[in-house]
Design a protein around this motif. Structure first.
Motif, short mmCIF file in Angstrom:
data_model
loop_
_atom_site.label_atom_id
_atom_site.label_comp_id
_atom_site.label_asym_id
_atom_site.label_seq_id
_atom_site.Cartn_x
_atom_site.Cartn_y
_atom_site.Cartn_z
N GLN B 2 0.43 -1.14 -0.13
CA GLN B 2 0.64 -0.11 0.15
C GLN B 2 0.92 1.11 -0.12
OE1 GLN B 2 -2.02 -1.23 3.44
NE2 GLN B 2 -3.54 -1.84 2.71
N GLN B 3 2.01 1.12 -0.23
CA GLN B 3 3.12 2.32 -0.05
C GLN B 3 3.01 3.37 -1.12
OE1 GLN B 3 6.64 -0.04 0.20
NE2 GLN B 3 7.63 1.18 -1.76
N GLY B 4 3.35 4.57 -0.97
CA GLY B 4 3.54 5.05 -2.40
C GLY B 4 4.01 5.19 -2.71
N GLU B 5 4.39 5.11 -4.70
CA GLU B 5 5.55 5.22 -4.99
C GLU B 5 5.35 6.27 -5.99
OE1 GLU B 5 4.57 0.28 -6.11
OE2 GLU B 5 4.81 1.73 -8.00
N GLU B 6 6.79 7.02 -5.62
CA GLU B 6 7.30 8.06 -6.11
C GLU B 6 7.86 7.48 -7.77
OE1 GLU B 6 8.85 7.10 -3.16
OE2 GLU B 6 7.80 8.31 -1.34
N ASN B 30 -6.61 8.67 3.23
CA ASN B 30 -7.40 9.77 4.21
C ASN B 30 -6.76 11.01 3.91
OD1 ASN B 30 -7.02 11.37 7.22
ND2 ASN B 30 -9.41 10.45 7.31
N ASN B 31 -5.46 10.46 4.19
CA ASN B 31 -4.63 12.40 3.83
C ASN B 31 -3.39 11.22 2.61
OD1 ASN B 31 -2.72 12.15 5.63
ND2 ASN B 31 -3.80 12.44 6.85
N LEU B 32 -2.10 12.45 2.11
CA LEU B 32 -0.91 12.30 1.62
C LEU B 32 -0.57 12.95 2.04
CD1 LEU B 32 -0.56 10.35 -1.25
CD2 LEU B 32 1.00 12.58 -1.08
N GLN B 33 0.81 12.83 2.50
CA GLN B 33 1.50 13.55 2.77
C GLN B 33 2.97 13.83 2.42
OE1 GLN B 33 2.38 13.67 7.27
NE2 GLN B 33 0.20 12.77 7.28
N TRP B 34 3.84 14.40 2.43
CA TRP B 34 5.05 15.14 1.59
C TRP B 34 5.78 14.96 2.46
CZ3 TRP B 34 6.02 13.29 -3.51
CH2 TRP B 34 5.47 13.39 -4.19
N TYR B 35 7.24 14.29 2.28
CA TYR B 35 7.94 14.53 3.20
C TYR B 35 9.77 14.87 2.32
CZ TYR B 35 5.77 12.97 7.69
OH TYR B 35 4.81 13.11 8.26
N ARG B 36 10.71 15.94 3.43
CA ARG B 36 11.72 15.47 2.17
C ARG B 36 13.03 15.74 3.21
NH1 ARG B 36 12.74 21.28 2.50
NH2 ARG B 36 14.48 21.42 4.68
N GLN B 37 13.86 14.27 2.77
CA GLN B 37 15.38 13.46 3.57
C GLN B 37 16.41 14.68 2.80
OE1 GLN B 37 15.48 9.83 3.72
NE2 GLN B 37 17.10 9.93 5.98
N TYR B 87 12.99 13.38 -1.52
CA TYR B 87 11.42 13.73 -1.52
C TYR B 87 10.50 12.66 -1.50
CZ TYR B 87 12.84 18.46 -1.75
OH TYR B 87 13.25 19.70 -1.83
N PHE B 88 9.41 11.95 -0.33
CA PHE B 88 8.86 10.83 0.04
C PHE B 88 7.39 11.45 0.00
CE2 PHE B 88 12.47 8.02 0.47
CZ PHE B 88 12.98 8.71 1.33
N CYS B 89 6.69 10.53 -0.67
CA CYS B 89 5.45 10.76 -0.77
C CYS B 89 4.52 9.00 0.35
CB CYS B 89 4.46 10.94 -1.73
SG CYS B 89 4.18 9.05 -2.44
N ALA B 90 3.57 10.12 1.32
CA ALA B 90 3.43 9.06 2.61
C ALA B 90 1.76 9.30 2.29
CB ALA B 90 4.31 9.99 3.31
#
Lengths: 112, 113
Positions: B2-6, B30-37, B87-90
């Protein structure tokens, strides 16, 4: 930055030894998480906690256990470390269900 | 999974150009979040978009969400060298997932001077 610390930041250990990583927060957030990050696999959830003494497994929980006796501390234990557990471990916290997560600086663990 | 695929896995652009990264997922969210590393650091939350929202802005960031296509995009406008990061989507799945996010392997963005 959210008040999250992880200790130790770096650790080298031998196969078969137990290892405990600590996550400490000063935000009083309810949820705490342990992830591992490996090349080609992204970030994978190991265990998480939704309150003191309330924990649940993530997708890669085998070989790991956790404990949360206080709101601010979440411990991850590798019962008998293996080379496959060499990784970078991140702790994260969140306040509510579905909320954004705040990540700690990570612990780099090497199992030789 | 079920993971996001970038997509793409890696992106290299010149400073000042726009960068677009895409994310696909498989289940209702429910929602989708973006993260930076940044290299060697923990993830930093960038933006959260709820399932009933189609677009959201935060500074130079624009996120879109198309729930019918199960996809999201992150646009960084007027990129800077400091935007170099992964950058990751979650996506947060709607049912049976509790409060768990699932992360993909990320898009590695390099912004060159």
């Amino acid at each position: 930055d959210a008040g999250i610390t992880q200790s130790p930041r770096h650790k080298v250990t031998e196969t078969g030894t137990p290892v405990t990583l600590r996550c400490h927060q000063t935000e009083n957030h309810r949820y705490m998480y342990w992830y591992r990050q490996d090349p080609g696999h992204g970030l994978r959830l190991i265990h998480y906690s939704y309150g003191v003494k309330d924990t649940d497994k993530g997708e890669v929980s085998d070989g790991y256990s956790v404990s949360r006796s206080k709101t601010e501390d979440f411990l991850l234990t590798l019962e008998s470390a293996t080379s496959s557990q060499t990784s970078v471990y991140f702790c994260a916290i969140s306040d509510g269900v579905g909320d954004e997560q705040y990540f700690g600086p990570g612990t780099r663990l090497t199992v030789t | 999974s079920q993971q996001g695929e970038e997509d793409p896995q890696a992106l290299s652009i010149q400073e000042g150009e726009n960068a677009t990264m895409n994310c696909s997922y498989k289940t209702s969210i429910n929602n989708l979040q973006w993260y930076r590393q940044n290299s060697g650091r923990g993830l930093v939350h960038l933006i959260l978009i709820r399932s009933n929202e189609r677009e959201k802005h935060s500074g130079r960031l624009r996120v879109t969400l198309d729930t019918s296509k199960k996809s999201s995009s992150l646009l960084i406008t007027a990129s800077r060298a400091a935007d170099t990061a992964s950058y990751f989507c979650a996506p947060r799945i709607l049912t049976g997932g509790g409060n768990k996010l699932t992360f993909g392997t990320g898009t590695q963005l390099k912004v060159e001077l």
